[in-house]
Design a protein around this motif. Structure first.
Motif, PDB file in Angstrom:
ATOM      1  N   ALA A 140       0.848  -1.040  -0.245  1.00 46.30           N
ATOM      2  CA  ALA A 140       0.335   0.206   0.357  1.00 46.30           C
ATOM      3  C   ALA A 140       0.499   1.422   0.433  1.00 46.30           C
ATOM      4  N   SER A 141      -0.218   2.373  -0.771  1.00 42.50           N
ATOM      5  CA  SER A 141       0.968   3.527  -0.473  1.00 42.50           C
ATOM      6  C   SER A 141       0.411   4.922   0.079  1.00 42.50           C
ATOM      7  N   LEU A 142       0.597   5.430   0.518  1.00 44.99           N
ATOM      8  CA  LEU A 142      -0.190   7.014   0.927  1.00 44.99           C
ATOM      9  C   LEU A 142       0.099   8.180  -0.061  1.00 44.99           C
ATOM     10  N   ALA A 143      -0.739   8.946  -0.708  1.00 44.03           N
ATOM     11  CA  ALA A 143       0.262  10.603  -1.013  1.00 44.03           C
ATOM     12  C   ALA A 143      -0.849  11.299  -0.082  1.00 44.03           C
ATOM     13  N   ILE A 144       0.348  11.823   0.727  1.00 43.46           N
ATOM     14  CA  ILE A 144       0.413  13.076   1.249  1.00 43.46           C
ATOM     15  C   ILE A 144       1.088  14.259   1.293  1.00 43.46           C
ATOM     16  N   LYS A 145       0.475  15.493   1.274  1.00 45.90           N
ATOM     17  CA  LYS A 145       1.791  16.251   1.103  1.00 45.90           C
ATOM     18  C   LYS A 145       2.421  16.880   1.751  1.00 45.90           C
ATOM     19  N   LEU A 146       3.608  17.389   1.393  1.00 47.33           N
ATOM     20  CA  LEU A 146       5.024  17.465   1.502  1.00 47.33           C
ATOM     21  C   LEU A 146       4.914  17.906   3.090  1.00 47.33           C
ATOM     22  N   ASP A 147       3.959  19.171   3.602  1.00 44.17           N
ATOM     23  CA  ASP A 147       4.088  20.274   4.327  1.00 44.17           C
ATOM     24  C   ASP A 147       3.542  19.015   5.964  1.00 44.17           C
ATOM     25  N   ASP A 148       2.737  18.146   5.287  1.00 45.81           N
ATOM     26  CA  ASP A 148       1.983  17.352   6.267  1.00 45.81           C
ATOM     27  C   ASP A 148       2.923  16.748   6.702  1.00 45.81           C
ATOM     28  N   LEU A 149       4.049  15.584   6.027  1.00 43.65           N
ATOM     29  CA  LEU A 149       4.927  14.766   6.449  1.00 43.65           C
ATOM     30  C   LEU A 149       6.048  15.208   6.742  1.00 43.65           C
TER      31      LEU A 149
END
Length: 171
Positions: A140-149
């Motif tokens: 599985a993979s999660l796409a998230i905003k870089l700011d959130d990472l």
């Protein structure tokens, strides 16, 4: 397909932090080639996640490096001011991050006992808007905003260093 139980702590923490994500289920993605199309529909970028240690095996580093760049140990070691870095063993990966090969991810830093691992980020990643990370499994993979990472990494308490790895043109 049911969510792998190894993902649940990551998903719970993201939910608690109010971090939005798009979750993708897929066949095992063990290489950058396997990841190419995951998240493409929303413009998410992938990067390599390398778990490294110093020569003495006393300090650990999680290197996040742009997909198109190669890891040059002398280059990154020099920028960090440490003895020559090398890849950790499968045993160290499991012991320190609780991960199997192919599932290395900054999301594992939420596990207890990982606070002393330094996160090393390729400066090119900082220009990405949305990124894909594994939720502690490579199916599985999660796409998230870089700011959130970055916000997630700040919560883990790990030291963060920014480096400038050589691009293929510079090597």
């Amino acid at each position: 397909m049911a969510i792998d139980p190894r993902e649940l702590p990551t998903l719970r923490l993201l939910d608690e932090m109010g971090i939005s994500y798009v979750r993708y289920e897929h066949a095992l993605a063990l290489t950058m080639h396997d990841c190419e199309d995951i998240g493409r529909d929303i413009g998410a970028h992938h990067f390599k996640n390398l778990f490294l240690c110093n020569r003495q095996k006393t300090k650990y580093y999680l290197l996040l490096i742009a997909a198109g760049k190669q890891f040059h140990t002398a280059d990154i070691s020099k920028q960090l001011g440490v003895s020559r870095l090398s890849f950790c063993t499968e045993e160290q990966l499991m012991d320190r991050l609780g991960l199997l090969p192919g599932s290395v991810t900054p999301m594992a830093l939420a596990h207890k006992g990982t606070e002393d691992i330094t996160v090393v980020i390729d400066e090119d990643i900082l220009s990405m808007d949305t990124v894909c990370v594994h939720p502690c499994v490579s199916s599985a993979s999660l796409a998230i905003k870089l700011d959130d990472l970055v916000r997630f990494l700040a919560k883990t308490g790990n030291k963060i260093c920014i480096v400038r790895p050589q691009s293929p043109e510079e090597a």
